[in-house]
Design an enzyme around this catalytic site. Structure first.
Site, PDB file in Angstrom:
ATOM      1  CG  ASP A   6      -2.169   0.823   1.018  1.00 51.83           C
ATOM      2  OD1 ASP A   6      -3.261   0.229   0.912  1.00 51.83           O
ATOM      3  OD2 ASP A   6      -2.062   2.072   0.946  1.00 51.83           O
ATOM      4  CB  THR A  43     -16.014  -2.023  -8.943  1.00 47.64           C
ATOM      5  OG1 THR A  43     -16.195  -2.945  -7.858  1.00 47.64           O
ATOM      6  CG2 THR A  43     -17.265  -1.982  -9.797  1.00 47.64           C
ATOM      7  CG  LEU A  50     -15.484  -8.228  -0.188  1.00 43.88           C
ATOM      8  CD1 LEU A  50     -15.805  -7.022   0.640  1.00 43.88           C
ATOM      9  CD2 LEU A  50     -14.093  -8.739   0.176  1.00 43.88           C
ATOM     10  CG  LEU A  52     -37.406  -7.698  -1.025  1.00 43.78           C
ATOM     11  CD1 LEU A  52     -38.588  -8.665  -0.965  1.00 43.78           C
ATOM     12  CD2 LEU A  52     -37.465  -6.905  -2.327  1.00 43.78           C
ATOM     13  CG  PHE A  53     -35.272  -4.968   5.199  1.00 47.28           C
ATOM     14  CD1 PHE A  53     -36.114  -5.012   6.296  1.00 47.28           C
ATOM     15  CD2 PHE A  53     -34.694  -6.147   4.754  1.00 47.28           C
ATOM     16  CE1 PHE A  53     -36.363  -6.217   6.954  1.00 47.28           C
ATOM     17  CE2 PHE A  53     -34.933  -7.350   5.404  1.00 47.28           C
ATOM     18  CZ  PHE A  53     -35.780  -7.381   6.504  1.00 47.28           C
ATOM     19  N   GLY A  71     -26.197   3.787   0.583  1.00 47.87           N
ATOM     20  CA  GLY A  71     -24.965   4.579   0.655  1.00 47.87           C
ATOM     21  C   GLY A  71     -23.781   3.645   0.506  1.00 47.87           C
ATOM     22  CB  CYS A 130     -20.036  -0.559  -3.587  1.00 46.86           C
ATOM     23  SG  CYS A 130     -18.414  -1.163  -3.078  1.00 46.86           S
TER      24      CYS A 130
HETATM   25  N1  LIG Z   1     -15.536  -1.878  -0.112  1.00 46.47           N
HETATM   26  C1  LIG Z   1     -16.323  -2.809  -0.641  1.00 46.47           C
HETATM   27  O1  LIG Z   1     -17.250  -3.288  -0.004  1.00 46.47           O
HETATM   28  C2  LIG Z   1     -16.090  -3.298  -2.042  1.00 46.47           C
HETATM   29  C3  LIG Z   1     -16.710  -4.478  -2.469  1.00 46.47           C
HETATM   30  C4  LIG Z   1     -16.482  -4.927  -3.756  1.00 46.47           C
HETATM   31  C5  LIG Z   1     -15.660  -4.190  -4.610  1.00 46.47           C
HETATM   32  N2  LIG Z   1     -15.088  -3.035  -4.184  1.00 46.47           N
HETATM   33  C6  LIG Z   1     -14.197  -2.316  -5.100  1.00 46.47           C
HETATM   34  O2  LIG Z   1     -12.856  -2.627  -4.756  1.00 46.47           O
HETATM   35  C7  LIG Z   1     -12.005  -1.492  -4.973  1.00 46.47           C
HETATM   36  C8  LIG Z   1     -11.304  -1.120  -3.682  1.00 46.47           C
HETATM   37  O3  LIG Z   1     -12.274  -0.748  -2.727  1.00 46.47           O
HETATM   38  P1  LIG Z   1     -11.934  -0.574  -1.186  1.00 46.47           P
HETATM   39  O4  LIG Z   1     -13.220  -0.284  -0.502  1.00 46.47           O
HETATM   40  O5  LIG Z   1     -11.090  -1.698  -0.717  1.00 46.47           O
HETATM   41  O6  LIG Z   1     -11.047   0.757  -1.255  1.00 46.47           O
HETATM   42  P2  LIG Z   1     -10.238   1.467  -0.075  1.00 46.47           P
HETATM   43  O7  LIG Z   1     -10.280   2.903  -0.371  1.00 46.47           O
HETATM   44  O8  LIG Z   1     -10.720   0.945   1.244  1.00 46.47           O
HETATM   45  O9  LIG Z   1      -8.743   0.912  -0.262  1.00 46.47           O
HETATM   46  C9  LIG Z   1      -7.886   1.244  -1.307  1.00 46.47           C
HETATM   47  C10 LIG Z   1      -6.452   1.138  -0.826  1.00 46.47           C
HETATM   48  O10 LIG Z   1      -5.575   1.325  -1.944  1.00 46.47           O
HETATM   49  C11 LIG Z   1      -4.453   2.081  -1.503  1.00 46.47           C
HETATM   50  N3  LIG Z   1      -3.760   2.636  -2.662  1.00 46.47           N
HETATM   51  C12 LIG Z   1      -4.107   3.688  -3.432  1.00 46.47           C
HETATM   52  N4  LIG Z   1      -3.218   3.831  -4.449  1.00 46.47           N
HETATM   53  C13 LIG Z   1      -2.302   2.860  -4.313  1.00 46.47           C
HETATM   54  C14 LIG Z   1      -1.146   2.460  -5.042  1.00 46.47           C
HETATM   55  N5  LIG Z   1      -0.767   3.108  -6.138  1.00 46.47           N
HETATM   56  N6  LIG Z   1      -0.433   1.414  -4.605  1.00 46.47           N
HETATM   57  C15 LIG Z   1      -0.804   0.735  -3.501  1.00 46.47           C
HETATM   58  N7  LIG Z   1      -1.896   1.048  -2.770  1.00 46.47           N
HETATM   59  C16 LIG Z   1      -2.634   2.095  -3.168  1.00 46.47           C
HETATM   60  C17 LIG Z   1      -5.039   3.083  -0.539  1.00 46.47           C
HETATM   61  O11 LIG Z   1      -4.050   3.612   0.323  1.00 46.47           O
HETATM   62  C18 LIG Z   1      -6.069   2.215   0.206  1.00 46.47           C
HETATM   63  O12 LIG Z   1      -5.491   1.583   1.333  1.00 46.47           O
HETATM   64  C19 LIG Z   1     -12.928  -0.394  -5.533  1.00 46.47           C
HETATM   65  O13 LIG Z   1     -12.890  -0.457  -6.932  1.00 46.47           O
HETATM   66  C20 LIG Z   1     -14.286  -0.813  -5.034  1.00 46.47           C
HETATM   67  O14 LIG Z   1     -15.310  -0.353  -5.859  1.00 46.47           O
HETATM   68  C21 LIG Z   1     -15.274  -2.581  -2.912  1.00 46.47           C
END
Ligand SMILES: NC(=O)c1ccc[n+]([C@@H]2O[C@H](COP(=O)([O-])OP(=O)(O)OC[C@H]3O[C@@H](n4cnc5c(N)ncnc54)[C@H](O)[C@@H]3O)[C@@H](O)[C@H]2O)c1
Length: 436
Positions: free
Chosen positions: A30, A121, A151, A251-252, A258, A261
């Site tokens: 990260d 995504t 997830l 269905l709630f 919010g 996603c």
């Molecule tokens: N949160 C969810 O419930 C969920 C579920 C399914 C899919 N997604 C998708 O997954 C993706 C990530 O979502 P998230 O909620 O985990 O995001 P998040 O913001 O919680 O985490 C992203 C991480 O990436 C790091 N980061 C940014 N640039 C970087 C780089 N160049 N190198 C290394 N690390 C870097 C950030 O510091 C952060 O820790 C999104 O596309 C989201 O739409 C999220």
């Protein structure tokens, strides 16, 4: 297998930890140095039920490592997961700069065949864009795979360990075999790994989230109509949910969807359709309904207080966008706080996990209760915003004695109407009779 996970947010950290749990050697990278330091010290940067146990176990067995040096993370990795943010850009489309930037950095470092997997995504066509970036920066052959993540925060570990399905988009035979091998331990009960082309896989994720958001907006409209015609949305929900073709989940009705996603994914799919000269009419309505629904609780308050909220003091239970997470991204609570402050009201809030994140954002414009009941002192009304389990069977006697008047506005329909009548509360919920 040797795995690298780029990005350790809600998706990356859960993915990395759960992949280590089945014996893989995982290095998570990260750019946030503070976060990496925390994880190296064995501290979790997010709240996610069930994650802590697996996190500590795999760190202690040296299968789960953290670094902020990309080269170290990917050197030995056969598979590199991209779990990077894809926030909405100015025009609503997904911002791919994190994904494409990381792809470029990776391409410059690779020395042998790697499978690069997009877990973020991303819109249709991103696998092609990532492939183009890789090819422009290295001659080494790499496969780019789409593997969207389904997830849910709050049950993310369970969802990853026992997914309903795994979707893998690839036309590369070598990558397909590696992905099948990697996911085999997670689908032993017959839940499918569905292989498809990259574009179908990318669209599957947006279609899934948009469909779920549609269900929410649909039920919110049913709720609004229930209030006008004197029906009870909980009864209607049970009545339609018993039909197998409809199903009883999601269905709630409430105060709008919010989170990190749904809002951005519905918007990005609509934008993607627009870019392809397709007017995806349902999605525009889903978003419009959600905007209206986020205002419902404030509208109800205004109506009750004859349009004047100035000087009113409210207790708010719940800040996170849903229970069992500390995630407040796009949380309806933030919208409600903003609106109430604009109206001249004051607010005291409590959330079991979301307080620190809200403090960092909103600061001292509101006050924070040490527990749920502390927020009630001298409040004109209690607002229920997130359906945490701890709010489901509260001490109503205490609520009644601490509030200035026995008034509850419930955006999550937690309480039984008859009980509210018996206890003598004014109780205004969503799509149900007002008790007064
Ligand atoms: N949160 C969810 O419930 C969920 C579920 C399914 C899919 N997604 C998708 O997954 C993706 C990530 O979502 P998230 O909620 O985990 O995001 P998040 O913001 O919680 O985490 C992203 C991480 O990436 C790091 N980061 C940014 N640039 C970087 C780089 N160049 N190198 C290394 N690390 C870097 C950030 O510091 C952060 O820790 C999104 O596309 C989201 O739409 C999220």
């Amino acid at each position: 297998m040797k795995i690298a996970v780029v990005g350790t947010g809600y998706v990356g950290l859960v993915t990395g930890t759960c992949l280590a749990e089945t014996g893989n050697q995982v290095t998570c990278v990260d750019i946030n140095e503070q976060k990496v330091k925390m994880m190296q010290e064995g501290k979790l940067p997010i709240y996610e039920p069930g994650l802590e146990l697996l996190f500590h176990r795999n760190i202690s067995q040296k299968r789960l490592l953290f670094t902020n040096v990309l080269a170290d993370a990917i050197a030995d990795a056969q598979i590199i997961f991209l779990a990077l943010p894809t926030p909405p850009g100015g025009d609503g489309s997904a911002d791919l700069s994190y994904v494409l930037g990381a792809a470029k950095d990776i391409a410059k470092l690779v020395t042998d065949y790697k499978v690069i997997v997009t877990k973020s995504t991303v819109p249709v066509g991103t696998a092609d864009k990532v492939t183009a970036v890789i090819k422009a920066n290295t001659n080494i052959e790499c496969a780019v795979v789409s593997n969207p993540e389904f997830l849910r925060e709050g049950v993310a570990v369970e969802d990853f360990m026992k997914p309903d399905r795994v979707v893998v988009g690839t036309t590369d035979e070598r990558a397909r075999k590696l992905m099948a091998e990697l996911y085999a331990p997670y689908v032993r009960q017959g839940n499918p790994v569905i292989f498809m082309d990259e574009r179908s896989s990318e669209l599957t994720k947006y279609a899934a989230n948009s469909f779920l958001a549609t269900k929410i907006s649909f039920m919110n409209e049913v709720a609004n109509l229930c209030e006008l015609v004197g029906a009870d949305v909980d009864m209607v929900r049970r009545g339609i949910g018993a039909d197998n073709r409809i199903g009883n989940r999601f269905l709630f009705s409430g105060i709008g969807y919010g989170g990190s996603c749904f809002p951005k994914d519905v918007q990005a799919l609509a934008k993607s359709a627009e870019e392809n000269q397709y007017d995806f009419k349902i999605l525009n309505s889903v978003m419009e309904v959600n905007e209206i629904q986020k205002k419902v609780l404030v509208q109800k308050l205004k109506k009750y207080y004859n349009g004047d909220l100035k000087g009113k003091h409210f207790a708010m239970w719940g800040l996170a966008f849903k229970p069992e997470t500390d995630d407040i991204r796009e949380a309806p609570a933030l919208y409600i706080i903003d609106e109430l402050l604009k109206e001249g009201a004051t607010i005291s809030v409590f959330d079991p996990e979301g307080m620190n994140n809200v403090k960092a954002l909103v600061g001292d414009k509101i006050t924070y209760g040490a527990d749920a009941y502390e927020t009630l002192n001298d409040a004109d009304a209690l607002l229920i915003v997130t359906e945490w389990s701890a709010f489901r069977t509260p001490d109503f006697e205490q609520i009644g004695s601490l509030l200035k008047s026995k008034v509850i506005f419930d955006g999550r329909n937690l309480y039984d109407l008859q009980k509210m009548i018996d206890l003598g509360f004014y109780y205004n919920s969503i799509g149900r009779k007002i008790i007064n």
